[in-house]
Write a protein that holds these residues in place. Structure first.
Motif, PDB file in Angstrom:
ATOM      1  N   TYR A  95       7.670 -10.807   9.017  1.00 40.24           N
ATOM      2  CA  TYR A  95       6.229 -10.585   8.996  1.00 40.24           C
ATOM      3  C   TYR A  95       5.515 -11.911   9.226  1.00 40.24           C
ATOM      4  O   TYR A  95       6.100 -12.993   9.067  1.00 40.24           O
ATOM      5  N   SER A  96       4.263 -11.817   9.648  1.00 41.68           N
ATOM      6  CA  SER A  96       3.499 -13.032   9.930  1.00 41.68           C
ATOM      7  C   SER A  96       2.009 -12.740   9.847  1.00 41.68           C
ATOM      8  O   SER A  96       1.566 -11.645  10.213  1.00 41.68           O
ATOM      9  N   ALA A  97       1.267 -13.717   9.371  1.00 41.09           N
ATOM     10  CA  ALA A  97      -0.187 -13.605   9.367  1.00 41.09           C
ATOM     11  C   ALA A  97      -0.743 -13.865  10.765  1.00 41.09           C
ATOM     12  O   ALA A  97      -1.888 -13.538  11.061  1.00 41.09           O
ATOM     13  N   GLU A 151       6.423   3.025   4.987  1.00 36.76           N
ATOM     14  CA  GLU A 151       7.047   3.927   5.959  1.00 36.76           C
ATOM     15  C   GLU A 151       8.524   3.589   6.145  1.00 36.76           C
ATOM     16  O   GLU A 151       9.367   4.482   6.267  1.00 36.76           O
ATOM     17  N   LEU A 152       8.831   2.303   6.161  1.00 32.00           N
ATOM     18  CA  LEU A 152      10.224   1.886   6.343  1.00 32.00           C
ATOM     19  C   LEU A 152      11.069   2.257   5.119  1.00 32.00           C
ATOM     20  O   LEU A 152      12.218   2.706   5.256  1.00 32.00           O
ATOM     21  N   PHE A 153      10.509   2.067   3.929  1.00 27.62           N
ATOM     22  CA  PHE A 153      11.214   2.428   2.700  1.00 27.62           C
ATOM     23  C   PHE A 153      11.539   3.923   2.648  1.00 27.62           C
ATOM     24  O   PHE A 153      12.595   4.328   2.171  1.00 27.62           O
ATOM     25  N   ILE A 199       6.078  -7.273  11.396  1.00 31.57           N
ATOM     26  CA  ILE A 199       4.875  -6.712  10.795  1.00 31.57           C
ATOM     27  C   ILE A 199       3.798  -7.774  10.629  1.00 31.57           C
ATOM     28  O   ILE A 199       4.083  -8.923  10.273  1.00 31.57           O
ATOM     29  N   LYS A 200       2.564  -7.388  10.880  1.00 29.98           N
ATOM     30  CA  LYS A 200       1.446  -8.239  10.499  1.00 29.98           C
ATOM     31  C   LYS A 200       1.355  -8.267   8.976  1.00 29.98           C
ATOM     32  O   LYS A 200       1.499  -7.237   8.333  1.00 29.98           O
ATOM     33  N   ARG A 201       1.114  -9.439   8.435  1.00 29.51           N
ATOM     34  CA  ARG A 201       1.114  -9.550   6.971  1.00 29.51           C
ATOM     35  C   ARG A 201       0.140  -8.564   6.328  1.00 29.51           C
ATOM     36  O   ARG A 201       0.465  -7.951   5.307  1.00 29.51           O
ATOM     37  N   GLU A 202      -1.005  -8.374   6.936  1.00 31.77           N
ATOM     38  CA  GLU A 202      -2.002  -7.471   6.349  1.00 31.77           C
ATOM     39  C   GLU A 202      -1.530  -6.013   6.336  1.00 31.77           C
ATOM     40  O   GLU A 202      -2.038  -5.193   5.570  1.00 31.77           O
ATOM     41  N   ASN A 203      -0.539  -5.705   7.202  1.00 26.08           N
ATOM     42  CA  ASN A 203      -0.045  -4.325   7.289  1.00 26.08           C
ATOM     43  C   ASN A 203       1.222  -4.084   6.484  1.00 26.08           C
ATOM     44  O   ASN A 203       1.814  -2.999   6.564  1.00 26.08           O
ATOM     45  N   ILE A 204       1.645  -5.075   5.708  1.00 20.88           N
ATOM     46  CA  ILE A 204       2.877  -4.935   4.933  1.00 20.88           C
ATOM     47  C   ILE A 204       2.883  -3.680   4.061  1.00 20.88           C
ATOM     48  O   ILE A 204       3.873  -2.928   4.059  1.00 20.88           O
TER      49      ILE A 204
END
Length: 232
Positions: A115-117, A155-157, A144-149
Protein backbone atom coordinates in the motif's frame (compact mmCIF):
# COMPACT_ATOMS: atom_id res chain seq x y z
CA UNK A 1 -16.99 -14.32 16.20
CA UNK A 2 -14.28 -15.46 13.74
CA UNK A 3 -10.91 -13.72 13.79
CA UNK A 4 -8.94 -12.42 10.81
CA UNK A 5 -5.21 -11.86 11.33
CA UNK A 6 -3.21 -9.03 9.78
CA UNK A 7 0.52 -8.39 9.85
CA UNK A 8 1.40 -4.93 8.62
CA UNK A 9 4.80 -3.34 8.22
CA UNK A 10 5.38 0.40 8.17
CA UNK A 11 7.60 3.10 9.63
CA UNK A 12 4.63 4.47 11.60
CA UNK A 13 1.24 3.21 12.74
CA UNK A 14 -1.90 3.86 10.70
CA UNK A 15 -4.53 3.91 13.49
CA UNK A 16 -7.27 5.61 11.45
CA UNK A 17 -7.17 2.98 8.70
CA UNK A 18 -6.88 0.06 11.14
CA UNK A 19 -9.77 1.39 13.25
CA UNK A 20 -11.99 1.69 10.20
CA UNK A 21 -10.94 -1.77 9.00
CA UNK A 22 -11.95 -3.26 12.36
CA UNK A 23 -15.41 -1.68 12.11
CA UNK A 24 -15.96 -2.94 8.57
CA UNK A 25 -14.89 -6.46 9.46
CA UNK A 26 -17.04 -6.48 12.59
CA UNK A 27 -20.07 -5.57 10.48
CA UNK A 28 -19.39 -8.79 8.53
CA UNK A 29 -18.97 -10.92 11.61
CA UNK A 30 -15.19 -10.88 12.06
CA UNK A 31 -12.79 -9.55 14.67
CA UNK A 32 -9.37 -8.27 13.61
CA UNK A 33 -6.14 -9.28 15.32
CA UNK A 34 -3.37 -7.09 13.96
CA UNK A 35 0.38 -7.30 14.50
CA UNK A 36 2.49 -4.25 13.65
CA UNK A 37 6.19 -4.20 12.81
CA UNK A 38 7.44 -0.66 13.37
CA UNK A 39 10.36 0.04 11.06
CA UNK A 40 10.72 3.43 12.74
CA UNK A 41 12.13 1.55 15.73
CA UNK A 42 15.91 1.84 16.15
CA UNK A 43 16.02 -1.96 16.61
CA UNK A 44 15.80 -2.33 12.84
CA UNK A 45 18.43 0.26 11.93
CA UNK A 46 22.17 0.30 11.36
CA UNK A 47 24.82 2.87 10.48
CA UNK A 48 26.13 2.29 6.93
CA UNK A 49 29.65 2.89 5.60
CA UNK A 50 28.81 6.54 4.91
CA UNK A 51 27.76 7.08 8.51
CA UNK A 52 24.06 7.29 7.63
CA UNK A 53 21.38 5.49 9.65
CA UNK A 54 19.46 3.09 7.37
CA UNK A 55 17.18 0.09 7.71
CA UNK A 56 18.96 -3.23 8.24
CA UNK A 57 17.30 -5.85 6.01
CA UNK A 58 18.81 -8.79 7.85
CA UNK A 59 17.65 -7.57 11.27
CA UNK A 60 14.09 -7.15 9.98
CA UNK A 61 13.92 -10.61 8.44
CA UNK A 62 15.61 -12.24 11.43
CA UNK A 63 13.03 -10.61 13.72
CA UNK A 64 10.21 -11.99 11.58
CA UNK A 65 11.78 -15.46 11.52
CA UNK A 66 12.34 -15.53 15.29
CA UNK A 67 8.99 -14.06 16.34
CA UNK A 68 6.38 -14.59 13.62
CA UNK A 69 7.36 -17.54 11.41
CA UNK A 70 5.18 -19.92 13.45
CA UNK A 71 2.09 -17.73 13.31
CA UNK A 72 -0.71 -17.76 10.75
CA UNK A 73 -1.79 -14.54 9.06
CA UNK A 74 -4.56 -14.03 6.53
CA UNK A 75 -2.92 -10.92 5.06
CA UNK A 76 0.59 -9.45 5.22
CA UNK A 77 0.63 -5.82 4.12
CA UNK A 78 3.52 -3.42 3.78
CA UNK A 79 3.87 0.25 3.02
CA UNK A 80 5.93 0.82 -0.11
CA UNK A 81 7.95 3.85 0.96
CA UNK A 82 9.92 3.64 4.22
CA UNK A 83 11.82 6.81 3.27
CA UNK A 84 14.98 4.72 3.29
CA UNK A 85 17.56 4.30 0.50
CA UNK A 86 18.31 0.75 1.61
CA UNK A 87 14.83 -0.84 1.46
CA UNK A 88 11.31 -0.41 0.13
CA UNK A 89 8.15 -2.43 0.67
CA UNK A 90 8.41 -4.28 -2.61
CA UNK A 91 11.90 -5.53 -1.80
CA UNK A 92 10.82 -6.48 1.72
CA UNK A 93 7.81 -8.51 0.56
CA UNK A 94 9.82 -10.18 -2.20
CA UNK A 95 12.31 -11.59 0.31
CA UNK A 96 9.59 -12.34 2.86
CA UNK A 97 7.62 -14.41 0.33
CA UNK A 98 10.79 -16.24 -0.72
CA UNK A 99 11.79 -17.00 2.88
CA UNK A 100 8.28 -18.09 3.85
CA UNK A 101 8.16 -20.61 1.01
CA UNK A 102 11.73 -21.92 1.24
CA UNK A 103 11.76 -22.16 5.05
CA UNK A 104 8.15 -23.25 5.55
CA UNK A 105 6.81 -20.32 7.57
CA UNK A 106 3.22 -20.93 8.68
CA UNK A 107 2.06 -17.71 7.04
CA UNK A 108 3.31 -18.70 3.58
CA UNK A 109 -0.28 -19.00 2.31
CA UNK A 110 -1.14 -15.45 3.42
CA UNK A 111 -2.13 -12.82 0.88
CA UNK A 112 0.65 -10.27 0.37
CA UNK A 113 -0.22 -6.62 -0.31
CA UNK A 114 1.55 -3.34 -0.85
CA UNK A 115 0.00 0.00 0.00
CA UNK A 116 1.07 3.60 -0.49
CA UNK A 117 -0.16 7.10 0.21
CA UNK A 118 1.34 8.08 -3.17
CA UNK A 119 0.28 5.19 -5.38
CA UNK A 120 0.57 7.05 -8.69
CA UNK A 121 4.25 7.87 -8.19
CA UNK A 122 5.05 4.33 -7.06
CA UNK A 123 3.46 2.94 -10.23
CA UNK A 124 5.85 5.08 -12.28
CA UNK A 125 8.80 3.26 -10.71
CA UNK A 126 7.73 0.02 -12.40
CA UNK A 127 8.07 1.52 -15.85
CA UNK A 128 10.03 -1.14 -17.72
CA UNK A 129 9.07 -4.62 -18.97
CA UNK A 130 11.60 -6.26 -16.64
CA UNK A 131 10.23 -4.48 -13.59
CA UNK A 132 6.68 -5.42 -14.55
CA UNK A 133 7.79 -9.05 -14.95
CA UNK A 134 9.28 -8.92 -11.46
CA UNK A 135 5.93 -7.73 -10.08
CA UNK A 136 4.09 -10.55 -11.85
CA UNK A 137 6.53 -13.16 -10.56
CA UNK A 138 6.15 -11.89 -7.01
CA UNK A 139 2.37 -12.43 -7.23
CA UNK A 140 1.36 -9.51 -5.03
CA UNK A 141 -2.34 -9.95 -4.25
CA UNK A 142 -3.14 -6.24 -4.24
CA UNK A 143 -1.64 -2.76 -4.39
CA UNK A 144 -3.77 -0.35 -2.40
CA UNK A 145 -4.00 3.37 -1.82
CA UNK A 146 -3.50 3.94 1.88
CA UNK A 147 -6.82 5.76 2.18
CA UNK A 148 -8.58 2.70 0.71
CA UNK A 149 -7.07 0.16 3.11
CA UNK A 150 -10.29 -0.37 5.15
CA UNK A 151 -12.49 -1.10 2.13
CA UNK A 152 -10.03 -3.09 0.03
CA UNK A 153 -8.57 -5.19 2.84
CA UNK A 154 -12.09 -6.01 4.03
CA UNK A 155 -12.87 -7.38 0.58
CA UNK A 156 -9.59 -9.29 0.50
CA UNK A 157 -10.15 -10.72 3.99
CA UNK A 158 -13.64 -11.95 3.14
CA UNK A 159 -13.05 -13.15 -0.44
CA UNK A 160 -12.34 -16.70 0.74
CA UNK A 161 -15.66 -16.82 2.56
CA UNK A 162 -17.35 -17.07 -0.84
CA UNK A 163 -15.41 -20.20 -1.84
CA UNK A 164 -14.23 -23.32 -0.05
CA UNK A 165 -11.04 -25.35 -0.31
CA UNK A 166 -10.67 -28.50 1.78
CA UNK A 167 -6.90 -28.26 1.40
CA UNK A 168 -6.75 -24.67 2.67
CA UNK A 169 -9.06 -25.59 5.54
CA UNK A 170 -7.24 -28.66 6.79
CA UNK A 171 -3.64 -27.43 6.55
CA UNK A 172 -3.92 -24.79 9.35
CA UNK A 173 -5.55 -27.38 11.64
CA UNK A 174 -2.73 -29.86 11.03
CA UNK A 175 -0.13 -27.14 11.60
CA UNK A 176 -1.85 -26.10 14.83
CA UNK A 177 -1.04 -29.54 16.24
CA UNK A 178 2.10 -29.90 14.15
CA UNK A 179 4.26 -31.78 16.66
CA UNK A 180 1.75 -34.63 17.09
CA UNK A 181 2.72 -37.90 15.40
CA UNK A 182 0.43 -39.64 12.92
CA UNK A 183 -0.12 -43.23 14.08
CA UNK A 184 -2.68 -44.82 11.79
CA UNK A 185 -5.31 -44.49 9.04
CA UNK A 186 -2.93 -43.84 6.14
CA UNK A 187 0.20 -46.07 6.30
CA UNK A 188 2.37 -43.88 4.03
CA UNK A 189 2.31 -41.14 6.66
CA UNK A 190 2.78 -43.33 9.74
CA UNK A 191 4.98 -41.63 12.37
CA UNK A 192 5.15 -38.35 10.41
CA UNK A 193 4.31 -35.19 12.34
CA UNK A 194 1.09 -33.42 11.46
CA UNK A 195 3.20 -30.45 10.31
CA UNK A 196 5.04 -32.74 7.87
CA UNK A 197 1.71 -34.07 6.58
CA UNK A 198 0.45 -30.50 6.11
CA UNK A 199 3.57 -29.83 4.02
CA UNK A 200 2.90 -32.91 1.87
CA UNK A 201 -0.69 -31.79 1.28
CA UNK A 202 0.48 -28.30 0.41
CA UNK A 203 2.79 -29.69 -2.29
CA UNK A 204 -0.19 -31.38 -4.02
CA UNK A 205 1.75 -34.62 -4.40
CA UNK A 206 0.13 -38.05 -4.88
CA UNK A 207 0.03 -39.08 -1.23
CA UNK A 208 -1.15 -35.67 -0.03
CA UNK A 209 -4.10 -35.80 -2.43
CA UNK A 210 -4.83 -39.45 -1.56
CA UNK A 211 -4.94 -38.64 2.16
CA UNK A 212 -7.44 -35.80 1.57
CA UNK A 213 -9.71 -38.17 -0.35
CA UNK A 214 -9.41 -40.78 2.39
CA UNK A 215 -10.28 -38.23 5.10
CA UNK A 216 -13.44 -37.31 3.19
CA UNK A 217 -14.39 -41.00 3.03
CA UNK A 218 -13.79 -41.37 6.79
CA UNK A 219 -15.87 -38.28 7.51
CA UNK A 220 -18.83 -39.58 5.51
CA UNK A 221 -18.52 -43.00 7.14
CA UNK A 222 -18.54 -41.33 10.57
CA UNK A 223 -21.64 -39.31 9.65
CA UNK A 224 -23.41 -42.50 8.56
CA UNK A 225 -22.51 -44.15 11.85
CA UNK A 226 -23.58 -41.17 13.97
CA UNK A 227 -26.94 -40.97 12.25
CA UNK A 228 -27.58 -44.72 12.20
CA UNK A 229 -28.14 -44.66 8.45
CA UNK A 230 -28.70 -48.11 6.94
CA UNK A 231 -25.52 -49.43 5.34
CA UNK A 232 -25.67 -50.57 1.74
Amino acid sequence: MSVKRLLYIDDSKIPEQIGSLKKKLKSRGFDLDEVFIDLGDDTFKVRNNNGKIVLDKDKIHQFIKDNLANQNFDIIASDYDFKDPNLDGYELLRRLKRDSESQGYRFKRAKFCLYSADQDNVVKIFDTPNKIKELIRLKIDDFIKRENIPTELTELFTANEKTYSFKNHIIPYLEKYGTFKFKSVYPKFKDKSLADIAHEIDKDNHHGIALQKYLVELTVAHLIELNNFPKE
